[in-house]
Design a protein around this motif. Structure first.
Motif, mmCIF file in Angstrom:
data_model
loop_
_atom_site.group_PDB
_atom_site.id
_atom_site.type_symbol
_atom_site.label_atom_id
_atom_site.label_comp_id
_atom_site.label_asym_id
_atom_site.label_seq_id
_atom_site.Cartn_x
_atom_site.Cartn_y
_atom_site.Cartn_z
ATOM 1 N N PHE A 1 -26.080 -58.467 23.962
ATOM 2 C CA PHE A 1 -26.868 -58.167 22.977
ATOM 3 C C PHE A 1 -28.431 -58.373 23.389
ATOM 4 C CE2 PHE A 1 -22.944 -58.941 20.688
ATOM 5 C CZ PHE A 1 -22.874 -57.799 19.998
ATOM 6 N N VAL A 2 -28.836 -58.525 24.675
ATOM 7 C CA VAL A 2 -29.948 -58.587 25.122
ATOM 8 C C VAL A 2 -30.170 -57.882 26.343
ATOM 9 C CG1 VAL A 2 -31.714 -60.217 26.042
ATOM 10 C CG2 VAL A 2 -29.844 -61.313 24.344
ATOM 11 N N ALA A 3 -30.663 -56.542 25.957
ATOM 12 C CA ALA A 3 -30.920 -55.588 27.002
ATOM 13 C C ALA A 3 -31.842 -55.852 28.041
ATOM 14 C CB ALA A 3 -31.419 -53.952 26.382
ATOM 15 N N GLU A 4 -32.998 -56.446 27.582
ATOM 16 C CA GLU A 4 -33.798 -56.598 28.736
ATOM 17 C C GLU A 4 -34.106 -58.207 28.935
ATOM 18 O OE1 GLU A 4 -36.826 -54.384 29.715
ATOM 19 O OE2 GLU A 4 -35.479 -52.957 29.660
ATOM 20 N N LYS A 5 -33.877 -58.687 30.333
ATOM 21 C CA LYS A 5 -33.811 -60.250 30.527
ATOM 22 C C LYS A 5 -35.035 -60.464 31.325
ATOM 23 C CE LYS A 5 -29.040 -61.006 29.423
ATOM 24 N NZ LYS A 5 -28.555 -59.543 29.583
ATOM 25 N N LYS A 6 -35.660 -61.742 31.059
ATOM 26 C CA LYS A 6 -36.695 -61.918 31.973
ATOM 27 C C LYS A 6 -36.403 -62.331 33.178
ATOM 28 C CE LYS A 6 -39.849 -62.725 28.279
ATOM 29 N NZ LYS A 6 -40.539 -61.417 27.908
ATOM 30 N N GLN A 7 -35.391 -62.940 33.475
ATOM 31 C CA GLN A 7 -34.596 -63.174 34.778
ATOM 32 C C GLN A 7 -33.218 -63.438 34.771
ATOM 33 O OE1 GLN A 7 -35.851 -66.875 36.687
ATOM 34 N NE2 GLN A 7 -36.775 -67.626 34.857
ATOM 35 N N ILE A 8 -32.539 -62.939 35.830
ATOM 36 C CA ILE A 8 -31.129 -63.309 36.173
ATOM 37 C C ILE A 8 -31.016 -63.899 37.335
ATOM 38 C CG2 ILE A 8 -28.810 -62.126 36.222
ATOM 39 C CD1 ILE A 8 -29.663 -59.928 34.242
ATOM 40 N N PRO A 9 -31.097 -65.232 37.525
ATOM 41 C CA PRO A 9 -30.930 -65.825 38.707
ATOM 42 C C PRO A 9 -29.710 -65.225 39.542
ATOM 43 C CG PRO A 9 -30.884 -67.461 37.178
ATOM 44 C CD PRO A 9 -30.819 -66.158 36.313
ATOM 45 N N GLY B 1 -15.067 -52.203 20.596
ATOM 46 C CA GLY B 1 -16.222 -51.632 19.801
ATOM 47 C C GLY B 1 -16.421 -50.026 20.065
ATOM 48 N N PRO B 2 -17.106 -49.445 19.106
ATOM 49 C CA PRO B 2 -17.273 -48.034 19.400
ATOM 50 C C PRO B 2 -18.314 -47.926 20.755
ATOM 51 C CG PRO B 2 -18.656 -49.042 17.517
ATOM 52 C CD PRO B 2 -17.574 -50.163 17.949
ATOM 53 N N SER B 3 -17.871 -46.871 21.348
ATOM 54 C CA SER B 3 -18.610 -46.788 22.691
ATOM 55 C C SER B 3 -20.092 -46.588 22.678
ATOM 56 C CB SER B 3 -18.105 -45.224 23.262
ATOM 57 O OG SER B 3 -18.248 -44.041 22.412
ATOM 58 N N ALA B 4 -20.611 -46.121 21.560
ATOM 59 C CA ALA B 4 -22.105 -46.050 21.280
ATOM 60 C C ALA B 4 -22.599 -47.248 21.359
ATOM 61 C CB ALA B 4 -22.531 -44.942 20.004
ATOM 62 N N GLY B 5 -21.810 -48.232 20.644
ATOM 63 C CA GLY B 5 -22.544 -49.599 20.652
ATOM 64 C C GLY B 5 -22.160 -50.597 21.531
ATOM 65 N N THR B 6 -21.072 -50.222 22.355
ATOM 66 C CA THR B 6 -20.599 -51.156 23.593
ATOM 67 C C THR B 6 -20.956 -50.753 24.856
ATOM 68 O OG1 THR B 6 -18.546 -50.325 23.440
ATOM 69 C CG2 THR B 6 -18.986 -52.231 22.077
ATOM 70 N N ALA B 7 -20.960 -49.377 25.409
ATOM 71 C CA ALA B 7 -21.404 -49.116 26.566
ATOM 72 C C ALA B 7 -22.850 -49.656 27.139
ATOM 73 C CB ALA B 7 -21.230 -47.671 26.842
ATOM 74 N N PRO B 8 -23.680 -49.674 26.238
ATOM 75 C CA PRO B 8 -24.865 -50.279 26.566
ATOM 76 C C PRO B 8 -24.718 -51.713 26.827
ATOM 77 C CG PRO B 8 -25.282 -48.868 24.845
ATOM 78 C CD PRO B 8 -23.827 -48.848 24.911
ATOM 79 N N ALA B 9 -24.003 -52.441 26.093
ATOM 80 C CA ALA B 9 -23.848 -53.831 26.341
ATOM 81 C C ALA B 9 -23.189 -54.340 27.526
ATOM 82 C CB ALA B 9 -23.177 -54.369 24.901
ATOM 83 N N THR B 10 -22.404 -53.642 27.873
ATOM 84 C CA THR B 10 -21.693 -54.037 29.132
ATOM 85 C C THR B 10 -22.173 -53.376 30.412
ATOM 86 O OG1 THR B 10 -20.038 -51.985 29.432
ATOM 87 C CG2 THR B 10 -19.390 -53.701 27.844
ATOM 88 N N GLY B 11 -23.071 -52.513 30.093
ATOM 89 C CA GLY B 11 -23.869 -51.752 31.397
ATOM 90 C C GLY B 11 -22.995 -50.685 31.737
ATOM 91 N N GLY B 12 -22.143 -49.934 30.998
ATOM 92 C CA GLY B 12 -21.647 -48.679 31.115
ATOM 93 C C GLY B 12 -20.224 -48.394 30.707
ATOM 94 N N ILE B 13 -19.417 -49.515 30.677
ATOM 95 C CA ILE B 13 -18.003 -49.350 30.347
ATOM 96 C C ILE B 13 -17.940 -49.510 28.808
ATOM 97 C CG2 ILE B 13 -15.789 -50.081 30.690
ATOM 98 C CD1 ILE B 13 -16.148 -48.982 32.807
ATOM 99 N N ALA B 14 -17.607 -48.568 28.143
ATOM 100 C CA ALA B 14 -17.315 -48.517 26.520
ATOM 101 C C ALA B 14 -16.261 -49.432 26.316
ATOM 102 C CB ALA B 14 -17.398 -47.074 26.011
ATOM 103 N N LEU B 15 -16.393 -50.376 25.384
ATOM 104 C CA LEU B 15 -14.910 -50.631 24.971
ATOM 105 C C LEU B 15 -14.213 -50.062 24.064
ATOM 106 C CD1 LEU B 15 -16.645 -54.433 24.572
ATOM 107 C CD2 LEU B 15 -15.789 -53.491 26.628
#
Ligand code: FES
Ligand code: FES
Lengths: 790, 171
Positions: free
Chosen positions: A87-95, A461-475
């Protein structure tokens, strides 16, 4: 569609005879010839630099075959471990996280080396002989001050400890002014250890001639693990087979890939022998991802008549040392914080903070228990502030129009919130309880009644809602249905059952859709070598609403093809062929009918219609049009002993609505277990670290308080049924509902019990110690007050 | 150094040479090959490993295999007789007393000891009797019902001289 007979029936679980006989097959029950045992050497420090690793003594220990450290694994594992947007598309940092530490360790329990031995006990012996020289570094343990300029850094080369800072809806400072009363509260969500009774484990076997890898592991979603490993190990998916057999509970903690999921297969490849690692309970509490680990600053305003005006939420989330693969999922607490109610204005912000603790990730409910807890606490605080009954303020503000679009753009599909609350109040005998409470107070006894009206987003979930959340694979979810020549049916699904009873419930759906006897239908799951190309796993209360629908859809494809063949056999037009309870017939001649099994047999024979392929099987991928939105009301009744702070949970009532029910026995079981885990958070469980050293103080089940049978009353359950308009089965999810609802019900009851002391809020776990101190402080305060007036 | 250990497990005699430090639970699982007894912790809290040792419920992770020398052990695999589930196994099935099933063998063994001592336990006695076993899935509600229903069936079947009434599989 066939007339419903199996859907809704209380069918006993077909997996049980095996499980009650000791014939379940869990990960530690598997072995391969020549298996080596792997032990992990882990950092004892929360944060340290690795100066050197001395393996000399360990190498000479009995049974040692190999010892591997970062430099060995770097040769066979590529890239870093995944962190999904969630639910957080843009992160400040991912170690960047590699499965094993190189120069720096960032949490207690991070892998530093592994040792492979001939026997199980030898691996622990040898691991103890590996000498790692650490230079301890300052650790980030204090969430509240982790963002201060002079705070230590969770990773020495990081600019700060901000993982993310995202405002979903910005605050408008003016809107609170519309309220007659405003309440403010900081609400803690302590860290929890998911603690499935079966710890994690991995067994891997690599075949050099075939360049193929077989992995047995305790996982909620073997297909995702295969996907991640294919990338990391450079082996195509066709040559990786992941088998997740019987799994002894997951609760979200067996979704994401772990270090050992990479290290064990890699060690099998490096050593040329099968390798097995089974997590100890101490390792589990220390290194399996934790749930919750947050605090919220919340402000809520209402009119004097109880109308809700504005809610302002800021979430501070302890990410841990690395961003969990689905760690940012829990930010959905912000998106669900408005609960079952109409609020005029809302603002929400989530801040993810890196610390030197084990990463957090989904744990039963994941963000939604936090949302319910904060919303239901604020509703009670507002009710108290305007002296309104907690049930009345809920009733006044419930959402009643559906579909309902929330401030965050989410669309609640259906609900009848008031009906569920009324039913729960009726079972509880709410008015009578209030009278008893009054009587008891006169005698110095503190009864409390707590209401929690919950809602949930699930069915991801619906592909439109979940693919962005997983980084590509729709649930979405997949299913394959195969009908054999004699009419028996095997169904392959991409979900994974580890207590949820799919082996029973999914065939119930198929039995109705195909009209085939239930006993002729088998369900298979948990093996990536079988069924459709991809499966999405079991979490987020998605299996039925998405996976069950995929099963239904694949079954309907079977009926469609069989109808064509039946028409051909009957020499009738397709539209004249009826299908009813597993039989085809031409309209008007139901006596000349053919069972689906007969059509199946014919589908393998000669004389098929022009262009029709042989066989009767189908694959379906189901992409739901929306999430589903179950709801309900729970009521807890407690008595608090003001002298000791002990809480006696006397009754627990739950009225839940998950739409149509496939198997009521299994639904009730899911609710029971969910309620227990939420109560456990409310009253008992907390992962505690030493603030200075970063050492975990609750590393065994002696200190981490999983409730026993003594801690719960028999829960009183009922339900309402509001079918979901989102899918044809009218179903919603129920796996997490109990947990989402119950912490708030219990804490609201405790606060209600302690209101005579002027106590408005209690944090979790509401241990006797915590309550006793709060009661004592309030008694002291009122005593001082009297003193002052004299 | 290895030590000889001879036990009777579910009525069958076994003789092996084992390390002195081998835990009884690992002996059962890895040496005898009966994997129905589970391991859920390392501090003797969870009860997943519960078996009967000479009729007494014991957490088999708290004993060394060598301490079982000469003893008669019953594990979950020894509960069903002639292909018929033990009334406790049947009751856990009937009452939905398990979900993931990992804790279940331990619960059934602990409950069988409880019922051997107290054939008619109250709800409270069941809670006290099984507080050494942890279940993460069920909230214990249906486990309590399972034990109550097994007690009833076992008392009933004693009264009816062993007559076994299989509960309906569908209702
Ligand atoms: S394994 Fe937990 S008590 Fe024996
Ligand atoms: S059924 Fe899963 S732990 Fe008890």
């Amino acid at each position: 569609m066939a007339i419903t007979t199996m859907i809704g029936a209380k069918i006993h679980r077909r997996e049980d005879p095996r499980l009650v006989s000791g014939e379940g097959r869990y990960i530690d029950d598997f072995t391969r010839p020549g298996t080596l045992f792997l032990s992990v050497v882990r950092s004892p420090h929360a944060h340290a630099r690795i100066k050197s690793i001395d393996i000399t003594a360990a190498t000479k220990a009995p049974g040692v075959v190999a010892i591997y450290t970062h430099k060995d694994f770097a040769k066979v594992i590529a890239g870093t471990m995944p962190a999904a947007p969630a639910f957080v598309a843009e992160k400040k940092q991912i170690p960047p996280r590699f499965p094993i530490a190189d120069k720096e360790v960032a949490y207690q329990g991070e892998p530093v080396a592994v040792v492979l031995t001939e026997t199980k006990y030898q691996s622990t012996d040898a691991a103890n002989l590996i000498e790692v020289d650490y230079e301890p570094l300052p650790a980030v343990m204090d969430l509240e001050h982790a963002l201060d300029a002079n705070a230590p850094k969770a990773h020495s080369n990081a600019p700060d400890n901000v993982g993310w800072d995202l405002t979903y809806i910005p605050e408008d400072a003016n809107v609170m002014k519309e309220a007659d009363v405003v309440v403010k509260q900081r609400i803690l969500q302590q860290r929890l250890a998911p603690t499935p009774m079966e710890p994690r484990g991995v067994l891997a076997e690599y075949s050099r001639p075939d360049a193929s890898m077989t992995i047995w592991m305790s996982s909620q979603n073997p297909h995702f693990i295969r996907l991640f490993l294919a990338g990391a190990l450079g082996i195509p998916e066709t040559r990786i087979r992941v088998i997740s057999p019987d799994v002894g509970g997951g609760f979200g903690s067996k979704i994401s890939p772990y270090s050992e999921d990479y290290l064990v297969p890699a060690a099998a490849k490096l050593s040329g022998r099968p390798v097995k690692w089974i997590e100890t309970r101490t390792e589990s509490i220390q290194t399996t991802t934790h749930g919750r680990g947050q605090y919220f600053d919340v402000e809520a305003g209402a009119k004097k008549d109880g109308t809700l005006v504005a809610l302002k939420v800021t979430q501070y989330l302890d990410i841990g040392a690395y961003v969990g693969t689905f760690g940012a999922f829990q930010a959905c607490a912000c998106l669900l914080s408005t609960g079952a109610y109409n609020w005029k204005h809302v603002s929400a912000r989530t801040v993810g903070i890196l610390t030197n603790r084990v990463p957090t990730d989904p744990y039963r409910g994941a963000g939604r228990p936090e949302a319910t807890h904060l919303c239901e606490r604020m509703i009670d605080l507002l009710a108290e502030a305007i002296q309104m009954d907690p049930a009345a303020i809920r009733r006044k503000n419930f959402i009643t129009e559906f579909p309902h679009t929330s401030h965050f753009g989410l669309v609640y599909d259906s609900g009848e919130y008031e009906k569920a609350m009324d039913k729960a109040m009726e079972i509880a005998g709410y008015e009578k309880l209030r009278r008893e409470q009054e009587e008891a107070r006169k005698k110095g006894r503190y009864l409390g009644i707590g209401i929690s009206s919950w809602i949930e987003i699930c069915g991801f979930g619906p592909s439109a809602g979940t693919a962005p959340a997983t980084g590509g694979i729709a649930l979405v979810e997949s299913a394959q249905v195969r009908v054999f020549p004699t009419g028996s049916v095997t169904v392959y699904v991409g979900t994974h059952s580890h207590g949820q009873g799919h082996d029973t419930t999914f065939p119930q759906i198929v039995a109705d859709t195909l009209g085939v006897p239930y006993d002729m239908i088998e369900l298979r799951h948990g093996d990536t070598a079988e069924g459709p190309a991809f499966g999405y796993g079991t979490y987020g209360s998605r299996s039925l609403a998405v996976g069950g629908m995929a099963v239904h859809k694949a079954s309907k494809k079977i009926v469609d093809k069989a109808r064509k063949l039946a028409a051909h056999i009957f020499e009738a037009a397709e539209e004249d062929v009826e299908f009813d309870q597993g039989h085809f017939y031409v309209k008007g001649s139901p006596d000349k009918r053919k069972a689906l099994g007969e059509i199946a047999f014919a589908s393998f024979g000669a004389g098929l219609p022009e262009g029709m392929e042989h066989g009767l099987e189908a694959v379906a991928y189901y992409d739901p049009s929306n999430f589903v939105w179950p709801f309900g009301t729970h009521i807890a009744v407690v008595e608090v002993d003001a002298e000791t702070g002990a809480v006696d949970l006397q009754r627990y009532i739950a009225v839940d609505d998950c739409g149509n029910v496939i198997n009521p026995m299994i639904v009730d079981g899911q609710i029971h277990g969910g309620i227990a885990q939420g109560i456990a958070q409310a009253l008992f469980e907390e992962v505690v670290y030493d603030d200075d050293t970063g050492q975990m103080k609750t590393g065994t089940l002696t200190d981490y308080m999983i409730p026993t049978m003594n801690e719960f009353p028999l829960f009183e359950l009922d339900r309402t049924v509001t079918p979901s308009p989102t899918n044809e089965l009218g179903v919603k999810g129920i796996g997490e509902a109990g947990t989402i609802a119950s912490s708030a019900a219990v804490i609201n009851a405790i606060c209600d019990a302690l209101s005579p002391f002027g106590i408005k809020h209690v944090d979790m776990p509401a241990s006797p110690d915590r309550l006793w101190n709060q009661i004592k402080a309030s008694r002291g305060a009122s005593h001082n007050g009297k003193e002052a007036r004299k | 150094m290895k030590h000889k250990v001879a036990t009777t497990v579910n009525g069958r005699r076994h003789e092996h040479e084992v390390e002195a430090r081998l835990l009884l639970v690992h002996y059962l699982r890895d040496v005898v090959g009966l994997t129905g007894t589970h391991v859920g912790c390392d501090t003797s809290q969870c009860g997943a490993c519960t078996i009967l040792v000479d009729g007494n419920a014991v957490k088999s992770c708290t004993m060394f295999a060598v301490q079982a020398e000469g003893k008669s052990l019953t594990t979950i695999e020894g509960m069903a007789k002639d292909g018929e589930l033990h009334p406790l196994q049947q009751a856990f099935w009937d009452e939905h007393g398990l979900q993931c099933g990992y804790c279940t063998p331990g619960f059934i063994m602990a409950a069988s000891y409880l019922l051997s001592q107290n054939p008619n336990p109250t709800e409270d006695e069941i809670r006290k009797g099984l507080e050494g076993n942890l279940c993460r899935c069920t909230g214990y509600v249906n486990i309590i019902k399972s034990v109550q229903s097994a007690a009833k069936a076992m008392n009933g079947s004693k009264a009816k001289a062993g007559e076994h009434s299989a509960a309906a599989r569908r209702s």
